[in-house]
Design a protein around this motif. Structure first.
Motif, PDB file in Angstrom:
ATOM      1  N   VAL A 155       0.852  -1.190   0.000  1.00 35.12           N
ATOM      2  CA  VAL A 155       0.000   0.000   0.000  1.00 35.12           C
ATOM      3  C   VAL A 155       0.885   1.236   0.000  1.00 35.12           C
ATOM      4  O   VAL A 155       1.904   1.284   0.692  1.00 35.12           O
ATOM      5  N   ASN A 156       0.483   2.227  -0.799  1.00 35.56           N
ATOM      6  CA  ASN A 156       1.198   3.499  -0.725  1.00 35.56           C
ATOM      7  C   ASN A 156       0.244   4.681  -0.834  1.00 35.56           C
ATOM      8  O   ASN A 156      -0.867   4.573  -1.365  1.00 35.56           O
ATOM      9  N   VAL A 157       0.699   5.785  -0.307  1.00 36.02           N
ATOM     10  CA  VAL A 157      -0.042   7.049  -0.338  1.00 36.02           C
ATOM     11  C   VAL A 157       0.124   7.692  -1.707  1.00 36.02           C
ATOM     12  O   VAL A 157       1.213   7.715  -2.268  1.00 36.02           O
ATOM     13  N   GLY A 158      -0.973   8.205  -2.253  1.00 40.14           N
ATOM     14  CA  GLY A 158      -0.918   8.981  -3.485  1.00 40.14           C
ATOM     15  C   GLY A 158      -0.936  10.473  -3.198  1.00 40.14           C
ATOM     16  O   GLY A 158      -1.097  10.912  -2.049  1.00 40.14           O
ATOM     17  N   ASP A 159      -0.770  11.251  -4.247  1.00 36.68           N
ATOM     18  CA  ASP A 159      -0.662  12.700  -4.086  1.00 36.68           C
ATOM     19  C   ASP A 159      -1.911  13.331  -3.478  1.00 36.68           C
ATOM     20  O   ASP A 159      -1.822  14.285  -2.705  1.00 36.68           O
ATOM     21  N   LEU A 160      -3.107  12.804  -3.826  1.00 41.71           N
ATOM     22  CA  LEU A 160      -4.315  13.408  -3.281  1.00 41.71           C
ATOM     23  C   LEU A 160      -4.388  13.247  -1.765  1.00 41.71           C
ATOM     24  O   LEU A 160      -4.789  14.174  -1.059  1.00 41.71           O
ATOM     25  N   LEU A 161      -3.999  12.086  -1.254  1.00 43.64           N
ATOM     26  CA  LEU A 161      -4.018  11.914   0.198  1.00 43.64           C
ATOM     27  C   LEU A 161      -2.928  12.756   0.856  1.00 43.64           C
ATOM     28  O   LEU A 161      -3.131  13.289   1.953  1.00 43.64           O
ATOM     29  N   ALA A 162      -1.794  12.892   0.197  1.00 47.87           N
ATOM     30  CA  ALA A 162      -0.762  13.787   0.720  1.00 47.87           C
ATOM     31  C   ALA A 162      -1.296  15.216   0.811  1.00 47.87           C
ATOM     32  O   ALA A 162      -1.084  15.917   1.812  1.00 47.87           O
ATOM     33  N   HIS A 163      -2.010  15.656  -0.231  1.00 51.75           N
ATOM     34  CA  HIS A 163      -2.588  16.999  -0.215  1.00 51.75           C
ATOM     35  C   HIS A 163      -3.658  17.120   0.870  1.00 51.75           C
ATOM     36  O   HIS A 163      -3.696  18.102   1.629  1.00 51.75           O
ATOM     37  N   TRP A 164      -4.538  16.115   0.928  1.00 56.02           N
ATOM     38  CA  TRP A 164      -5.636  16.125   1.901  1.00 56.02           C
ATOM     39  C   TRP A 164      -5.099  16.229   3.316  1.00 56.02           C
ATOM     40  O   TRP A 164      -5.647  16.925   4.166  1.00 56.02           O
ATOM     41  N   SER A 165      -4.011  15.515   3.570  1.00 57.11           N
ATOM     42  CA  SER A 165      -3.428  15.480   4.919  1.00 57.11           C
ATOM     43  C   SER A 165      -2.467  16.642   5.165  1.00 57.11           C
ATOM     44  O   SER A 165      -1.834  16.706   6.219  1.00 57.11           O
ATOM     45  N   ASN A 166      -2.355  17.534   4.180  1.00 57.73           N
ATOM     46  CA  ASN A 166      -1.432  18.673   4.285  1.00 57.73           C
ATOM     47  C   ASN A 166       0.007  18.197   4.501  1.00 57.73           C
ATOM     48  O   ASN A 166       0.783  18.762   5.270  1.00 57.73           O
ATOM     49  N   ASN A 167       0.337  17.106   3.784  1.00 58.03           N
ATOM     50  CA  ASN A 167       1.674  16.492   3.804  1.00 58.03           C
ATOM     51  C   ASN A 167       2.016  15.783   5.115  1.00 58.03           C
ATOM     52  O   ASN A 167       3.177  15.422   5.329  1.00 58.03           O
ATOM     53  N   ARG A 168       1.022  15.560   5.968  1.00 58.61           N
ATOM     54  CA  ARG A 168       1.297  14.721   7.135  1.00 58.61           C
ATOM     55  C   ARG A 168       1.576  13.282   6.692  1.00 58.61           C
ATOM     56  O   ARG A 168       2.391  12.590   7.289  1.00 58.61           O
ATOM     57  N   PHE A 169       0.867  12.836   5.643  1.00 61.25           N
ATOM     58  CA  PHE A 169       1.140  11.555   5.017  1.00 61.25           C
ATOM     59  C   PHE A 169       1.904  11.820   3.730  1.00 61.25           C
ATOM     60  O   PHE A 169       1.562  12.734   2.975  1.00 61.25           O
ATOM     61  N   ARG A 170       2.925  11.008   3.469  1.00 61.48           N
ATOM     62  CA  ARG A 170       3.857  11.281   2.390  1.00 61.48           C
ATOM     63  C   ARG A 170       3.551  10.455   1.147  1.00 61.48           C
ATOM     64  O   ARG A 170       3.322   9.258   1.218  1.00 61.48           O
ATOM     65  N   SER A 171       3.565  11.133   0.011  1.00 63.87           N
ATOM     66  CA  SER A 171       3.476  10.476  -1.291  1.00 63.87           C
ATOM     67  C   SER A 171       4.900  10.314  -1.814  1.00 63.87           C
ATOM     68  O   SER A 171       5.588  11.307  -2.070  1.00 63.87           O
ATOM     69  N   THR A 172       5.355   9.072  -1.927  1.00 60.04           N
ATOM     70  CA  THR A 172       6.774   8.781  -2.092  1.00 60.04           C
ATOM     71  C   THR A 172       7.099   8.283  -3.492  1.00 60.04           C
ATOM     72  O   THR A 172       6.352   7.494  -4.080  1.00 60.04           O
TER      73      THR A 172
END
Length: 320
Positions: A239-256
Motif C-alpha cells: 500500500v502506498n499514499v498517493g498525491d491526493l491523500l498527501a494533499h488532503w493530509s497537508n503532507n502529514r502523510f507522504r506520497s513517495t
C-alpha cells in the motif's frame, strides 16, 4: 544504490471485523508508516488468495495474446482497455515505461447519470470477446480489492485523527481503477534511464498492489535518500499514499517516489488498484482540521486532479 529493507507490515484482520482496538493499532501503525516513508504492507486484507490467483492467471493468459488481438480492446478515452508497450511516459522520464497494462474501472452503463453528464473516465469497461473469462476473474478481484480499500481507509482516517467514517462519504461512486500489469524482462544492456515504471508518485488517494514473486518494486526512502526494495511477501498487498491523500493530509502523510526495474530475468506480473474518491469529491486540507492559513493546497475535485495527471502521462491522451 539500493538496499533491501522491510517496510512496515500491518495486520488488517481486526480492522475488517470492526474491532476498535485493532483499528486504533492499525491507525497508529499507518500514521507512523505514512509520516515516514508512505509505503507499507497489509496482510489479512480480505482479498482471498483464490480470487488473486484467478486474476493473475487471467493476466498471464491475456498478455500472451499477440498485439493485434489485444488491440481489439485498445485503450479508449475513458482510460479503459489495453495500453500497449511504450504508451506511458512518467513526468520527467526520458523513455516510456517498459510495460503493458489492461485497465478497468467502476462498471457503469451508458445511461448512468454520471456517464450521461459527460463525467470523464466513467462508463462501461472494455471486455475482450476473445477472452470472456477475463471479465469474471478481474471483476471479482475489483470487487474484493475495493472492499479492502474501504476497510483500509477506516484505519487511515483513525491515523489522521479524524472520524473513522470520514472517507466513506467521499466514495459513494469511487473512481477506482484496477490494472493488470505486464513487465517483460529488463534488457540486459538497457540504459540507466530505462525503467519498467520510471520514478513517480501515484496520483490519487491510496494504491493497493499485488505483486508476484519477481521483485523489482523499489521505494525512495526519505531518511537515507536511497532506493529500497519492496520485497514480495506472500499473501500481502503493498500500500502506498498517493498525491491526493498527501494533499488532503497537508503532507502529514507522504506520497513517495517509487519505480520498477524487472531484473528477475523473466516476465513480471502485478495488479495495481488506485482506490480513489468520487469524481466530484472535494479534496481540501481544511476538512481534516487544517486552518486555512496553514493549508498548503487549494481545494480540488478528486477527478479533475486525477484526469490531469493521466492526460500528462499517457501517450494516447494526446490523440483524443
Amino acid at each position: 544504490m539500493t538496499s533491501s529493507t522491510n517496510l512496515p507490515l500491518i495486520d488488517m484482520s481486526g480492522v475488517r471485523e470492526g474491532d476498535q482496538a485493532s483499528i486504533r493499532r492499525a491507525g497508529d501503525a499507518i500514521r507512523q508508516a505514512c509520516s515516514d516513508i508512505g509505503f507499507f504492507y497489509i496482510i489479512n486484507h480480505g482479498v482471498s488468495q483464490a480470487v488473486i490467483d484467478r486474476a493473475m492467471a487471467a493476466a498471464k493468459t491475456f498478455f500472451a495474446y499477440p498485439a493485434e488481438t489485444k488491440r481489439q480492446v485498445a485503450v479508449n478515452k475513458r482510460h479503459r482497455g489495453w495500453h500497449a508497450l511504450g504508451g506511458a511516459l512518467m513526468y520527467e522520464a526520458t523513455k516510456p515505461d517498459l510495460k503493458e497494462f489492461f485497465s478497468i474501472g467502476l462498471e457503469l452503463p451508458e445511461d448512468d447519470p454520471s456517464v450521461m453528464a459527460g463525467e470523464a473516465l466513467r462508463g462501461p469497461n472494455q471486455w475482450p470477446a476473445f477472452m470472456p473469462e477475463l471479465e469474471t476473474a478481474l471483476a471479482e478481484y475489483y470487487a474484493e480489492i475495493g472492499k479492502a480499500g474501504a476497510d483500509l481507509l477506516v484505519a487511515v482516517a483513525t491515523g489522521l485523527g479524524i472520524e473513522s467514517d470520514f472517507f466513506s462519504g467521499k466514495y459513494d461512486k469511487p473512481l477506482q481503477r484496477t490494472q493488470m500489469v505486464y513487465y517483460p524482462p529488463h534488457p540486459p544492456l538497457a540504459e540507466t534511464d530505462q525503467f519498467g515504471v520510471a520514478p513517480h508518485t501515484d496520483y490519487g488517494c491510496i494504491t493497493l498492489l499485488y505483486q508476484d514473486n519477481s521483485g523489482g518494486l523499489q521505494v525512495r526512502e526519505l531518511s537515507s535518500n536511497s532506493w529500497i526494495d519492496a520485497t514480495p511477501i506472500p499473501g500481502s498487498l503493498v500500500v502506498n499514499v498517493g498525491d491526493l491523500l498527501a494533499h488532503w493530509s497537508n503532507n502529514r502523510f507522504r506520497s513517495t517516489l517509487h519505480r520498477v526495474i524487472n531484473k528477475s530475468g523473466h516476465e513480471r506480473y502485478s495488479i495495481a488498484t488506485f482506490y480513489d474518491p468520487t469524481y466530484s469529491a472535494v479534496v481540501d486540507p481544511c476538512d481534516l482540521g487544517i486552518g486555512a492559513a496553514s493549508s498548503l493546497y487549494p481545494p480540488v475535485a478528486a477527478g479533475d486532479y486525477i484526469l490531469k495527471r493521466i492526460d500528462d502521462s499517457m501517450a494516447y491522451r494526446k490523440k483524443v
